[in-house]
Design a protein around this motif. Structure first.
Motif, PDB file in Angstrom:
ATOM      1  N   SER A 181     -39.170  13.361  11.816  1.00 21.12           N
ATOM      2  CA  SER A 181     -39.325  13.606  13.250  1.00 21.12           C
ATOM      3  C   SER A 181     -39.831  15.009  13.517  1.00 21.12           C
ATOM      4  O   SER A 181     -39.144  15.989  13.201  1.00 21.12           O
ATOM      5  N   ASN A 182     -41.001  15.116  14.116  1.00 23.39           N
ATOM      6  CA  ASN A 182     -41.531  16.440  14.411  1.00 23.39           C
ATOM      7  C   ASN A 182     -40.735  17.124  15.515  1.00 23.39           C
ATOM      8  O   ASN A 182     -40.558  18.344  15.486  1.00 23.39           O
ATOM      9  N   ALA A 183     -40.229  16.357  16.487  1.00 23.63           N
ATOM     10  CA  ALA A 183     -39.448  16.968  17.565  1.00 23.63           C
ATOM     11  C   ALA A 183     -38.175  17.603  17.019  1.00 23.63           C
ATOM     12  O   ALA A 183     -37.819  18.730  17.381  1.00 23.63           O
ATOM     13  N   THR A 184     -37.492  16.897  16.115  1.00 25.16           N
ATOM     14  CA  THR A 184     -36.284  17.445  15.496  1.00 25.16           C
ATOM     15  C   THR A 184     -36.627  18.673  14.670  1.00 25.16           C
ATOM     16  O   THR A 184     -35.922  19.688  14.704  1.00 25.16           O
ATOM     17  N   ARG A 185     -37.723  18.592  13.961  1.00 23.91           N
ATOM     18  CA  ARG A 185     -38.148  19.713  13.114  1.00 23.91           C
ATOM     19  C   ARG A 185     -38.499  20.942  13.938  1.00 23.91           C
ATOM     20  O   ARG A 185     -38.061  22.057  13.643  1.00 23.91           O
ATOM     21  N   GLU A 186     -39.281  20.770  15.019  1.00 23.63           N
ATOM     22  CA  GLU A 186     -39.711  21.907  15.827  1.00 23.63           C
ATOM     23  C   GLU A 186     -38.520  22.613  16.455  1.00 23.63           C
ATOM     24  O   GLU A 186     -38.404  23.839  16.394  1.00 23.63           O
ATOM     25  N   ASP A 187     -37.637  21.848  17.078  1.00 23.82           N
ATOM     26  CA  ASP A 187     -36.488  22.458  17.731  1.00 23.82           C
ATOM     27  C   ASP A 187     -35.583  23.125  16.708  1.00 23.82           C
ATOM     28  O   ASP A 187     -35.080  24.228  16.933  1.00 23.82           O
ATOM     29  N   GLY A 188     -35.380  22.462  15.566  1.00 18.53           N
ATOM     30  CA  GLY A 188     -34.516  23.021  14.544  1.00 18.53           C
ATOM     31  C   GLY A 188     -35.073  24.281  13.920  1.00 18.53           C
ATOM     32  O   GLY A 188     -34.332  25.224  13.613  1.00 18.53           O
ATOM     33  N   LEU A 189     -36.382  24.331  13.724  1.00 17.00           N
ATOM     34  CA  LEU A 189     -37.019  25.513  13.149  1.00 17.00           C
ATOM     35  C   LEU A 189     -36.797  26.724  14.041  1.00 17.00           C
ATOM     36  O   LEU A 189     -36.339  27.782  13.600  1.00 17.00           O
ATOM     37  N   LEU A 190     -37.108  26.593  15.320  1.00 16.22           N
ATOM     38  CA  LEU A 190     -37.017  27.730  16.227  1.00 16.22           C
ATOM     39  C   LEU A 190     -35.571  28.116  16.498  1.00 16.22           C
ATOM     40  O   LEU A 190     -35.248  29.295  16.608  1.00 16.22           O
ATOM     41  N   ALA A 191     -34.685  27.132  16.603  1.00 13.33           N
ATOM     42  CA  ALA A 191     -33.283  27.432  16.871  1.00 13.33           C
ATOM     43  C   ALA A 191     -32.650  28.228  15.742  1.00 13.33           C
ATOM     44  O   ALA A 191     -31.709  29.002  15.968  1.00 13.33           O
ATOM     45  N   ARG A 192     -33.161  28.069  14.529  1.00 15.77           N
ATOM     46  CA  ARG A 192     -32.575  28.766  13.379  1.00 15.77           C
ATOM     47  C   ARG A 192     -33.162  30.150  13.170  1.00 15.77           C
ATOM     48  O   ARG A 192     -32.702  30.885  12.300  1.00 15.77           O
ATOM     49  N   CYS A 193     -34.178  30.518  13.950  1.00 19.36           N
ATOM     50  CA  CYS A 193     -34.778  31.847  13.820  1.00 19.36           C
ATOM     51  C   CYS A 193     -33.967  32.844  14.656  1.00 19.36           C
ATOM     52  O   CYS A 193     -34.403  33.323  15.708  1.00 19.36           O
ATOM     53  N   THR A 194     -32.792  33.152  14.174  1.00 24.42           N
ATOM     54  CA  THR A 194     -31.825  33.917  14.945  1.00 24.42           C
ATOM     55  C   THR A 194     -32.207  35.384  15.119  1.00 24.42           C
ATOM     56  O   THR A 194     -31.681  36.066  15.997  1.00 24.42           O
ATOM     57  N   ALA A 195     -33.093  35.901  14.267  1.00 33.58           N
ATOM     58  CA  ALA A 195     -33.492  37.309  14.358  1.00 33.58           C
ATOM     59  C   ALA A 195     -34.880  37.489  14.952  1.00 33.58           C
ATOM     60  O   ALA A 195     -35.400  38.604  14.970  1.00 33.58           O
ATOM     61  N   GLY A 196     -35.483  36.401  15.436  1.00 32.99           N
ATOM     62  CA  GLY A 196     -36.772  36.504  16.103  1.00 32.99           C
ATOM     63  C   GLY A 196     -37.863  35.710  15.442  1.00 32.99           C
ATOM     64  O   GLY A 196     -37.675  35.130  14.370  1.00 32.99           O
ATOM     65  N   VAL A 197     -39.039  35.698  16.116  1.00 34.92           N
ATOM     66  CA  VAL A 197     -40.187  34.940  15.636  1.00 34.92           C
ATOM     67  C   VAL A 197     -41.442  35.788  15.799  1.00 34.92           C
ATOM     68  O   VAL A 197     -41.650  36.423  16.841  1.00 34.92           O
ATOM     69  N   VAL A 198     -42.281  35.780  14.766  1.00 37.93           N
ATOM     70  CA  VAL A 198     -43.607  36.401  14.822  1.00 37.93           C
ATOM     71  C   VAL A 198     -44.628  35.279  14.915  1.00 37.93           C
ATOM     72  O   VAL A 198     -44.648  34.375  14.071  1.00 37.93           O
ATOM     73  N   PHE A 199     -45.474  35.324  15.932  1.00 42.85           N
ATOM     74  CA  PHE A 199     -46.489  34.297  16.141  1.00 42.85           C
ATOM     75  C   PHE A 199     -47.858  34.846  15.777  1.00 42.85           C
ATOM     76  O   PHE A 199     -48.405  35.708  16.476  1.00 42.85           O
ATOM     77  N   LEU A 200     -48.404  34.369  14.683  1.00 43.96           N
ATOM     78  CA  LEU A 200     -49.758  34.731  14.276  1.00 43.96           C
ATOM     79  C   LEU A 200     -50.749  33.820  14.989  1.00 43.96           C
ATOM     80  O   LEU A 200     -50.363  32.794  15.559  1.00 43.96           O
ATOM     81  N   PRO A 201     -52.034  34.148  14.982  1.00 42.94           N
ATOM     82  CA  PRO A 201     -53.001  33.304  15.669  1.00 42.94           C
ATOM     83  C   PRO A 201     -52.961  31.866  15.163  1.00 42.94           C
ATOM     84  O   PRO A 201     -52.903  31.600  13.963  1.00 42.94           O
ATOM     85  N   GLY A 202     -52.980  30.942  16.088  1.00 49.08           N
ATOM     86  CA  GLY A 202     -52.982  29.522  15.770  1.00 49.08           C
ATOM     87  C   GLY A 202     -53.556  28.739  16.937  1.00 49.08           C
ATOM     88  O   GLY A 202     -53.995  29.321  17.932  1.00 49.08           O
TER      89      GLY A 202
END
Length: 374
Positions: free
Chosen positions: A278-299
């Motif tokens: 499930s991509n929806a489960t994966r997307e939400d789970g990925l971001l929710a676990r980034c407890t110290a922040g996220v770096v967004f490179l060009p995409g």
């Protein structure tokens, strides 16, 4: 009156048995399996023990065992969910994947690997409405989430998001790899979407963190021989395993890919791969676990989606304090895909306003992350 003092209830994770060693330890220490959940452990060598130990209220999930033992534990009040033959994956798995597990049999070509076979199974079953297949996918994904939570407990996780099109051999790929290396050396656990391009580069950087700086430069030159997973996933993956073999024992990081985007193979540089159907489960789970922040490179579209999937809980405070968000490449995020003006407008006069930043170069991202409280 029962003279035995009441025992405090065990936490859910304390009731899970995920290896044969844990199984033996629990039986030896407690003399019972009552109330435990035994997950994907081969018990064919423990028949005599299973015929005698108390199993009331136990649950056995995908555990191979002798038919006599299976009948005995059922009669003793356990639930037994037997292994399901013919699947290219284990829906009850107790651990996340490793690169070697997903790429087993790569020598026969990518199509022979468990990763490719799981994608083929997904393609064959996702549209036919079979409730059994959808149940297996859901059970698998929940098992992976459970394993990922155990793996990341207490970790300071920084996500690195970006597109799959970033080619090996490019300056952008090298920059993303150095970013992953610097984050890992700063004590963060690097997490990515697990695919090629920017995601692979960040996982590669984390893998390179324990070595001298020259190792990464040499690895980048080696990988440039197979710059993309098209036209050949096999050659692309083999180049990655050549790096791993030449420099064994690299740093660990996490990849969270999905078979929903099965045309994008998982990269082999993350030590731990939590792959979902499930991509929806994966997307939400990925971001929710980034407890110290996220770096967004060009995409492109996927990365834009991740920006605002992460912005939403920061905006509403639904996960507590906002986490840092650093967007890299001013021209990309203000001109080509102007997500930054919208993000800045959303953040205005909200607690998240002080937790977002836009920088020009990858090299500026770690300092920005630190400044924002990552």
């Amino acid at each position: 009156m029962d003279p035995t003092p009441a025992q405090p209830p065990r936490a859910a994770h304390d009731r899970e048995i995920e290896t044969l060693a844990e199984f033996d330890e629990v039986v030896s220490a407690h003399g019972t399996l009552s109330g435990y959940r035994v997950q994907a452990v081969d018990l064919t060598g423990r028949t005599e023990l299973l015929l005698s130990v108390d199993c009331a209220g136990a649950v056995f999930l995908g555990c191979p065992m002798d038919p006599e033992a299976a009948a005995r534990v059922r009669a003793g009040g356990a639930l037994v969910f037997p292994p399901i033959p013919g699947l290219p994956f284990d829906p009850y798995r107790g651990h996340v994947y490793s690169p070697g597990e997903l790429y087993a049999r790569l020598g026969e070509g990518y199509e022979a690997t468990p990763d490719a076979r799981a994608y083929a199974w997904f393609q064959a079953t996702k549209a036919d409405g079979d409730v059994f297949a959808s149940m297996l996918r859901a059970v698998h994904d929940d098992s992976v989430s459970d394993a990922l939570d155990e793996l990341l407990a207490g970790a300071r996780v920084v996500g690195v998001m970006g597109g799959h099109a970033m080619a090996r051999g490019s300056l952008a790929y090298a920059g993303a790899a150095r970013l992953g290396r610097e984050l890992a050396r700063a004590g963060f656990t690097v997490a990515t979407g697990g695919g090629p391009g920017a995601m692979e580069a960040a996982n590669l950087g984390a893998y390179a963190a324990p070595f001298g700086d020259g190792m990464l430069e040499d690895a980048l030159r080696l990988l440039a021989k197979a710059p993309s997973f098209t036209p050949s996933v096999t050659d692309w993956a083999r180049a990655a395993f050549e790096v791993r073999e030449r420099w064994p024992g690299g740093g660990a990081s996490v990849a969270i890919p999905t078979w929903f985007y099965g045309h994008e193979p998982p990269n082999a540089f993350a030590g731990h791969i939590a792959k979902y159907f499930s991509n929806a489960t994966r997307e939400d789970g990925l971001l929710a676990r980034c407890t110290a922040g996220v770096v967004f490179l060009p995409g492109a579209a996927g990365t834009v989606q991740e920006v605002f999937d992460n912005a939403t809980p920061n905006y509403y405070g639904s996960r507590g304090e906002p986490t840092p968000m650093v967007l890299v490449d001013r021209a990309h995020w203000t001109e080509r895909l102007p997500a930054w003006p919208l993000l800045a407008s959303l953040a205005r006069e909200r607690p998240m306003e002080s937790r977002i930043a836009l920088v020009d170069r990858i090299e500026e991202a770690p300092a920005a992350l630190k400044r924002l409280g990552g």
